[in-house]
Design a protein around this motif. Structure first.
Motif, PDB file in Angstrom:
ATOM      1  N   SER A  26       0.758  -1.085  -0.037  1.00  0.00           N
ATOM      2  CA  SER A  26       0.003   0.067  -0.058  1.00  0.00           C
ATOM      3  C   SER A  26       0.856   1.288   0.096  1.00  0.00           C
ATOM      4  N   PRO A  27       0.585   2.435  -0.703  1.00  0.00           N
ATOM      5  CA  PRO A  27       1.321   3.538  -0.701  1.00  0.00           C
ATOM      6  C   PRO A  27       1.339   4.177   0.888  1.00  0.00           C
ATOM      7  N   GLU A  28       2.344   4.807   1.069  1.00  0.00           N
ATOM      8  CA  GLU A  28       2.497   5.505   2.141  1.00  0.00           C
ATOM      9  C   GLU A  28       2.251   7.006   2.020  1.00  0.00           C
ATOM     10  N   ALA A  29       1.949   7.750   3.140  1.00  0.00           N
ATOM     11  CA  ALA A  29       1.315   8.979   3.246  1.00  0.00           C
ATOM     12  C   ALA A  29       2.796   9.928   2.882  1.00  0.00           C
ATOM     13  N   ALA A  30       2.297  11.008   1.733  1.00  0.00           N
ATOM     14  CA  ALA A  30       3.295  11.944   1.563  1.00  0.00           C
ATOM     15  C   ALA A  30       3.668  12.973   2.722  1.00  0.00           C
ATOM     16  N   LEU A  31       4.880  13.588   2.892  1.00  0.00           N
ATOM     17  CA  LEU A  31       5.160  14.665   3.716  1.00  0.00           C
ATOM     18  C   LEU A  31       4.941  16.200   2.935  1.00  0.00           C
ATOM     19  N   LEU A  32       3.898  16.923   3.461  1.00  0.00           N
ATOM     20  CA  LEU A  32       3.751  18.297   2.875  1.00  0.00           C
ATOM     21  C   LEU A  32       5.337  18.889   3.026  1.00  0.00           C
ATOM     22  N   VAL A  33       5.313  19.695   2.122  1.00  0.00           N
ATOM     23  CA  VAL A  33       6.604  20.815   2.137  1.00  0.00           C
ATOM     24  C   VAL A  33       5.942  22.092   1.871  1.00  0.00           C
ATOM     25  N   PHE A  34       5.272  22.504   0.906  1.00  0.00           N
ATOM     26  CA  PHE A  34       4.901  23.958   0.739  1.00  0.00           C
ATOM     27  C   PHE A  34       3.507  24.051   0.186  1.00  0.00           C
ATOM     28  N   THR A  64       4.033   4.539  -4.101  1.00  0.00           N
ATOM     29  CA  THR A  64       3.189   5.461  -4.763  1.00  0.00           C
ATOM     30  C   THR A  64       3.147   5.632  -6.405  1.00  0.00           C
ATOM     31  N   GLU A  65       2.163   5.550  -7.003  1.00  0.00           N
ATOM     32  CA  GLU A  65       2.156   5.860  -8.473  1.00  0.00           C
ATOM     33  C   GLU A  65       1.631   7.221  -8.688  1.00  0.00           C
ATOM     34  N   SER A  66       0.858   7.818  -8.099  1.00  0.00           N
ATOM     35  CA  SER A  66       0.294   9.163  -8.340  1.00  0.00           C
ATOM     36  C   SER A  66      -0.198   9.570  -7.216  1.00  0.00           C
ATOM     37  N   TYR A  67      -0.481  11.103  -7.231  1.00  0.00           N
ATOM     38  CA  TYR A  67      -0.815  11.772  -6.198  1.00  0.00           C
ATOM     39  C   TYR A  67      -2.252  12.579  -6.513  1.00  0.00           C
ATOM     40  N   GLU A  68      -3.023  12.651  -5.488  1.00  0.00           N
ATOM     41  CA  GLU A  68      -4.206  13.702  -5.649  1.00  0.00           C
ATOM     42  C   GLU A  68      -4.053  14.849  -4.796  1.00  0.00           C
ATOM     43  N   LEU A  69      -3.951  15.886  -5.311  1.00  0.00           N
ATOM     44  CA  LEU A  69      -3.773  17.099  -4.294  1.00  0.00           C
ATOM     45  C   LEU A  69      -5.202  17.766  -4.079  1.00  0.00           C
ATOM     46  N   LYS A  85       1.524  12.580 -11.134  1.00  0.00           N
ATOM     47  CA  LYS A  85       2.818  11.675 -11.079  1.00  0.00           C
ATOM     48  C   LYS A  85       3.809  12.292 -10.143  1.00  0.00           C
ATOM     49  N   SER A  86       3.931  13.820 -10.466  1.00  0.00           N
ATOM     50  CA  SER A  86       5.158  14.528  -9.855  1.00  0.00           C
ATOM     51  C   SER A  86       4.939  14.711  -8.207  1.00  0.00           C
ATOM     52  N   THR A  87       5.808  15.453  -7.585  1.00  0.00           N
ATOM     53  CA  THR A  87       5.547  15.832  -6.309  1.00  0.00           C
ATOM     54  C   THR A  87       5.398  17.340  -6.134  1.00  0.00           C
ATOM     55  N   SER A  88       4.998  17.759  -7.208  1.00  0.00           N
ATOM     56  CA  SER A  88       4.391  19.122  -7.076  1.00  0.00           C
ATOM     57  C   SER A  88       3.207  19.433  -8.110  1.00  0.00           C
ATOM     58  N   ALA A  89       2.573  20.466  -7.758  1.00  0.00           N
ATOM     59  CA  ALA A  89       1.171  20.809  -8.861  1.00  0.00           C
ATOM     60  C   ALA A  89       0.888  22.219  -8.466  1.00  0.00           C
ATOM     61  N   LYS A  90       0.459  22.823  -9.609  1.00  0.00           N
ATOM     62  CA  LYS A  90      -0.138  24.165  -9.451  1.00  0.00           C
ATOM     63  C   LYS A  90      -1.516  24.331  -9.817  1.00  0.00           C
ATOM     64  N   VAL A 103      -2.641  15.984   0.413  1.00  0.00           N
ATOM     65  CA  VAL A 103      -2.295  14.933  -0.573  1.00  0.00           C
ATOM     66  C   VAL A 103      -2.590  13.534  -0.440  1.00  0.00           C
ATOM     67  N   ARG A 104      -2.972  12.887  -1.317  1.00  0.00           N
ATOM     68  CA  ARG A 104      -3.417  11.251  -1.127  1.00  0.00           C
ATOM     69  C   ARG A 104      -2.359  10.538  -2.000  1.00  0.00           C
ATOM     70  N   SER A 105      -2.048   9.621  -1.583  1.00  0.00           N
ATOM     71  CA  SER A 105      -1.022   8.816  -2.217  1.00  0.00           C
ATOM     72  C   SER A 105      -1.724   7.557  -2.928  1.00  0.00           C
ATOM     73  N   LYS A 106      -1.575   7.324  -4.115  1.00  0.00           N
ATOM     74  CA  LYS A 106      -2.380   5.969  -4.767  1.00  0.00           C
ATOM     75  C   LYS A 106      -1.415   5.044  -5.383  1.00  0.00           C
ATOM     76  N   ASN A 107      -1.936   3.883  -5.702  1.00  0.00           N
ATOM     77  CA  ASN A 107      -1.283   2.975  -6.190  1.00  0.00           C
ATOM     78  C   ASN A 107      -2.370   1.858  -6.865  1.00  0.00           C
ATOM     79  N   THR A 108      -2.460   1.824  -8.239  1.00  0.00           N
ATOM     80  CA  THR A 108      -3.451   1.056  -8.858  1.00  0.00           C
ATOM     81  C   THR A 108      -3.368  -0.254  -8.676  1.00  0.00           C
TER      82      THR A 108
END
Length: 228
Positions: A26-34, A64-69, A85-90, A103-108
């Motif tokens: 299972s994916p693990e939780a991402a750590l927020l930065v900014f 983790t394959e993708s992230y939902e911001l 799939k990156s670690t940033s989004a605008k 951010v939600r970490s996902k894996n198909t």
């Protein structure tokens, strides 16, 4: 000898064929930065008088394959989402408004997802005074089932923050009715917990209203818990 070699090869094929496939993790939780927690974001790119584009950043998480911001305007309660799939989004967001983001970490390969912590921030604008961030209800968690203590009590806990650092107090609403309209206590700004009386086999609802010296206030939203 040839027969022995053939037999060995045959057994090896059988063992490899019977080897159990590894279970996807299972994916693990991402750590927020900014943007930083409980901060004012001043780095947005101006799009017009009311909107700027802010880049959200987080650390990569394992499996983790993708992230939902997910970014929520705390005034309108409108949530914007994007998947990457990156670690940033605008995202384009309103100036001078308070937001929360996670951010939600996902894996198909698995059904489970992992959710980061939730951070609040203000997007820079022309305002000169800031409404306190909504208090974050910590304990009991929403939907929790728990036992009362020996005194038939449970302690409510929360955290609070304000960019102006001028919080003057909290109003605690607590009831078996939803939404809770009974004012349980009005507390000083230094308080972050309140002990309440409860009974078994009841569901309780609570929220915290944070007040500042400028007359601004914010509502935490309602949490519910059941006393066993």
């Amino acid at each position: 000898m040839r027969v022995v070699i053939l037999l060995f090869c045959f057994c090896s094929v059988l063992l490899l064929g019977c080897k159990k496939k590894s279970t996807p993790k299972s994916p693990e939780a991402a750590l927020l930065v900014f943007p930083d927690k409980d901060s004012e974001c001043t780095t947005g790119r101006d799009l017009n008088d009311t909107t700027s584009e802010v880049e959200f950043k987080w650390m990569a998480s394992d499996h983790t394959e993708s992230y939902e911001l997910r970014v929520t305007n705390l005034n309108s309660n409108i949530t914007q989402t994007t998947i990457t799939k990156s670690t940033s989004a605008k995202l384009p967001i309103a100036k001078g408004e308070p937001f929360s983001w996670l951010v939600r970490s996902k894996n198909t390969n698995v059904n489970e997802t992992a959710t980061s912590s939730t951070w609040n921030f203000y997007n820079a604008g022309s305002i000169t005074t800031y409404v306190p961030f909504p208090a974050q209800l910590v304990n009991p968690q929403n939907g929790a089932s728990l036992f009362k203590d020996i005194n038939n009590e449970i302690t409510l806990e929360w955290t609070a923050a304000d960019l102006d650092d001028d919080i003057i107090g909290f109003d605690i609403y607590f009831s078996t009715e939803n939404p809770p309209e009974i004012l349980e206590a009005s507390l000083a700004s230094t308080k972050r917990e309140e002990t309440v009386s409860v009974g078994s086999n009841n569901t309780y609802y609570w929220k915290v209203v944070t007040k500042d010296a400028e007359g601004n206030s914010s509502d935490s939203g309602v949490f519910a818990f059941k006393v066993l």
